[in-house]
Design a protein around this motif. Structure first.
Motif, PDB file in Angstrom:
ATOM      1  N   GLU A 129       0.969  -1.207  -0.014  1.00 34.36           N
ATOM      2  CA  GLU A 129      -0.021   0.001   0.021  1.00 34.36           C
ATOM      3  C   GLU A 129       0.802   1.309  -0.020  1.00 34.36           C
ATOM      4  O   GLU A 129       0.651   2.296  -0.734  1.00 34.36           O
ATOM      5  CB  GLU A 129      -0.789  -0.099   1.428  1.00 34.36           C
ATOM      6  CG  GLU A 129      -1.640   1.253   1.260  1.00 34.36           C
ATOM      7  CD  GLU A 129      -3.055   0.817   0.359  1.00 34.36           C
ATOM      8  OE1 GLU A 129      -4.025   1.966   0.328  1.00 34.36           O
ATOM      9  OE2 GLU A 129      -3.147  -0.043  -0.307  1.00 34.36           O
ATOM     10  N   GLN A 130       1.925   1.225   0.866  1.00 33.60           N
ATOM     11  CA  GLN A 130       2.992   2.554   1.059  1.00 33.60           C
ATOM     12  C   GLN A 130       3.679   2.650  -0.202  1.00 33.60           C
ATOM     13  O   GLN A 130       3.884   3.922  -0.640  1.00 33.60           O
ATOM     14  CB  GLN A 130       3.709   2.385   2.130  1.00 33.60           C
ATOM     15  CG  GLN A 130       2.812   2.487   3.481  1.00 33.60           C
ATOM     16  CD  GLN A 130       3.611   2.165   4.848  1.00 33.60           C
ATOM     17  OE1 GLN A 130       4.575   1.551   4.620  1.00 33.60           O
ATOM     18  NE2 GLN A 130       2.854   2.515   5.942  1.00 33.60           N
ATOM     19  N   THR A 143       2.503   1.914  -3.297  1.00 30.48           N
ATOM     20  CA  THR A 143       1.638   2.184  -4.330  1.00 30.48           C
ATOM     21  C   THR A 143       1.088   3.540  -4.635  1.00 30.48           C
ATOM     22  O   THR A 143       0.904   3.991  -5.397  1.00 30.48           O
ATOM     23  CB  THR A 143       0.697   1.186  -4.506  1.00 30.48           C
ATOM     24  OG1 THR A 143       1.407  -0.413  -4.371  1.00 30.48           O
ATOM     25  CG2 THR A 143      -0.079   0.923  -5.726  1.00 30.48           C
ATOM     26  N   PHE A 144       0.597   4.077  -3.255  1.00 30.13           N
ATOM     27  CA  PHE A 144      -0.365   4.849  -3.167  1.00 30.13           C
ATOM     28  C   PHE A 144       0.477   6.373  -2.363  1.00 30.13           C
ATOM     29  O   PHE A 144       1.163   6.087  -1.458  1.00 30.13           O
ATOM     30  CB  PHE A 144      -1.401   4.957  -2.527  1.00 30.13           C
ATOM     31  CG  PHE A 144      -2.440   3.897  -3.362  1.00 30.13           C
ATOM     32  CD1 PHE A 144      -2.967   4.112  -4.488  1.00 30.13           C
ATOM     33  CD2 PHE A 144      -2.602   2.465  -2.732  1.00 30.13           C
ATOM     34  CE1 PHE A 144      -3.635   3.278  -5.069  1.00 30.13           C
ATOM     35  CE2 PHE A 144      -3.569   1.735  -3.445  1.00 30.13           C
ATOM     36  CZ  PHE A 144      -4.076   2.232  -4.569  1.00 30.13           C
ATOM     37  N   ASP A 145       0.373   7.463  -2.939  1.00 32.56           N
ATOM     38  CA  ASP A 145       1.061   8.550  -2.132  1.00 32.56           C
ATOM     39  C   ASP A 145      -0.034   9.035  -1.116  1.00 32.56           C
ATOM     40  O   ASP A 145       0.384   9.896  -0.157  1.00 32.56           O
ATOM     41  CB  ASP A 145       1.103   9.792  -3.257  1.00 32.56           C
ATOM     42  CG  ASP A 145       2.334   9.466  -4.144  1.00 32.56           C
ATOM     43  OD1 ASP A 145       3.239   8.748  -3.744  1.00 32.56           O
ATOM     44  OD2 ASP A 145       2.379   9.705  -5.283  1.00 32.56           O
ATOM     45  N   SER A 146      -1.199   8.844  -1.441  1.00 30.92           N
ATOM     46  CA  SER A 146      -2.301   9.486  -0.377  1.00 30.92           C
ATOM     47  C   SER A 146      -3.711   8.253  -0.538  1.00 30.92           C
ATOM     48  O   SER A 146      -3.437   7.250  -1.222  1.00 30.92           O
ATOM     49  CB  SER A 146      -3.020  10.820  -0.932  1.00 30.92           C
ATOM     50  OG  SER A 146      -3.655  10.506  -2.242  1.00 30.92           O
ATOM     51  N   GLN A 150      -4.335   5.921   1.652  1.00 28.67           N
ATOM     52  CA  GLN A 150      -3.705   4.511   1.901  1.00 28.67           C
ATOM     53  C   GLN A 150      -4.427   3.954   2.930  1.00 28.67           C
ATOM     54  O   GLN A 150      -5.037   4.766   3.826  1.00 28.67           O
ATOM     55  CB  GLN A 150      -2.225   4.807   2.436  1.00 28.67           C
ATOM     56  CG  GLN A 150      -1.366   5.224   1.416  1.00 28.67           C
ATOM     57  CD  GLN A 150       0.229   5.568   2.078  1.00 28.67           C
ATOM     58  OE1 GLN A 150       0.517   5.115   3.110  1.00 28.67           O
ATOM     59  NE2 GLN A 150       1.094   5.626   1.035  1.00 28.67           N
ATOM     60  N   SER A 210      -4.656   1.968   6.375  1.00 28.28           N
ATOM     61  CA  SER A 210      -3.837   2.053   7.273  1.00 28.28           C
ATOM     62  C   SER A 210      -3.797   0.507   7.742  1.00 28.28           C
ATOM     63  O   SER A 210      -4.418  -0.400   7.350  1.00 28.28           O
ATOM     64  CB  SER A 210      -4.378   2.771   8.496  1.00 28.28           C
ATOM     65  OG  SER A 210      -5.407   2.257   9.085  1.00 28.28           O
ATOM     66  N   SER A 245     -10.520  -0.708  -3.108  1.00 25.89           N
ATOM     67  CA  SER A 245      -9.113  -0.625  -3.612  1.00 25.89           C
ATOM     68  C   SER A 245      -8.734  -1.696  -4.196  1.00 25.89           C
ATOM     69  O   SER A 245      -8.949  -2.955  -4.142  1.00 25.89           O
ATOM     70  CB  SER A 245      -8.319  -0.347  -2.469  1.00 25.89           C
ATOM     71  OG  SER A 245      -6.801  -0.120  -2.593  1.00 25.89           O
TER      72      SER A 245
END
Length: 158
Positions: free
Chosen positions: A27-28, A30-33, A35, A37, A81
């Motif tokens: 997740e971290q 792949t995505f900048d925002s 995300q 948790s 997602s």
């Protein structure tokens, strides 16, 4: 990370609690925002209203993940997602994850699978349309954390 060979068979399975660290790392990466948790993943792994899926070419290396939500009494599932590592894109990971999400929705007797996608995510939009998703409803203005708009797509499951 070395890219997986294009010929590697993509396998999708339901995520387990032991996958939590890898899910968060993917997740971290792949995505900048927007995300998901660690706590959210943890909750969804144990939830009857969610299905967390992981794709890999071998059991140890995650290439992608997807999360599907089910609402009690609804025949519409939601692909909340989907993510794949940049080096895994174009190798069937997204298609395998969507196929598995659709299968999970059918298993729950859902009639359709719906999703939101950023208006500027051309590659994802092409993938969804190629797999039979059609745009429904108006643009969702400011849908994402960074203020970006979203398109809504849906596929009727047969």
């Amino acid at each position: 990370m070395t890219p997986s060979p294009a010929t590697a068979a993509v396998r999708v399975r339901r995520a387990e609690l032991s996958d939590l660290d890898d899910l968060v790392a993917l997740e971290q990466a792949t995505f900048d925002s927007d995300q998901i948790s660690r706590a959210q993943f943890r909750r969804h792994l144990d939830s009857d209203s969610a299905r967390v899926l992981v794709a890999s070419a071998n059991r140890r290396r995650f290439l992608g993940t997807a999360m599907v939500f089910f609402r009690k009494g609804s025949r519409v599932a939601r692909l909340y997602s989907i993510a794949s590592l940049p080096e895994a894109r174009g190798k069937g990971v997204g298609t395998a994850l969507i196929d598995a999400a659709e299968a999970a929705a059918r298993q729950r007797r859902c009639q359709s699978l719906r999703l939101e996608v950023r208006t500027d995510n051309d590659s994802a939009i092409r993938l969804y349309e190629r797999l039979g998703y059609t745009r429904v409803g108006p643009v969702k203005k400011g849908f994402y954390e960074d203020g970006s708009d979203a398109l809504v797509y849906e596929k009727i499951l047969t």
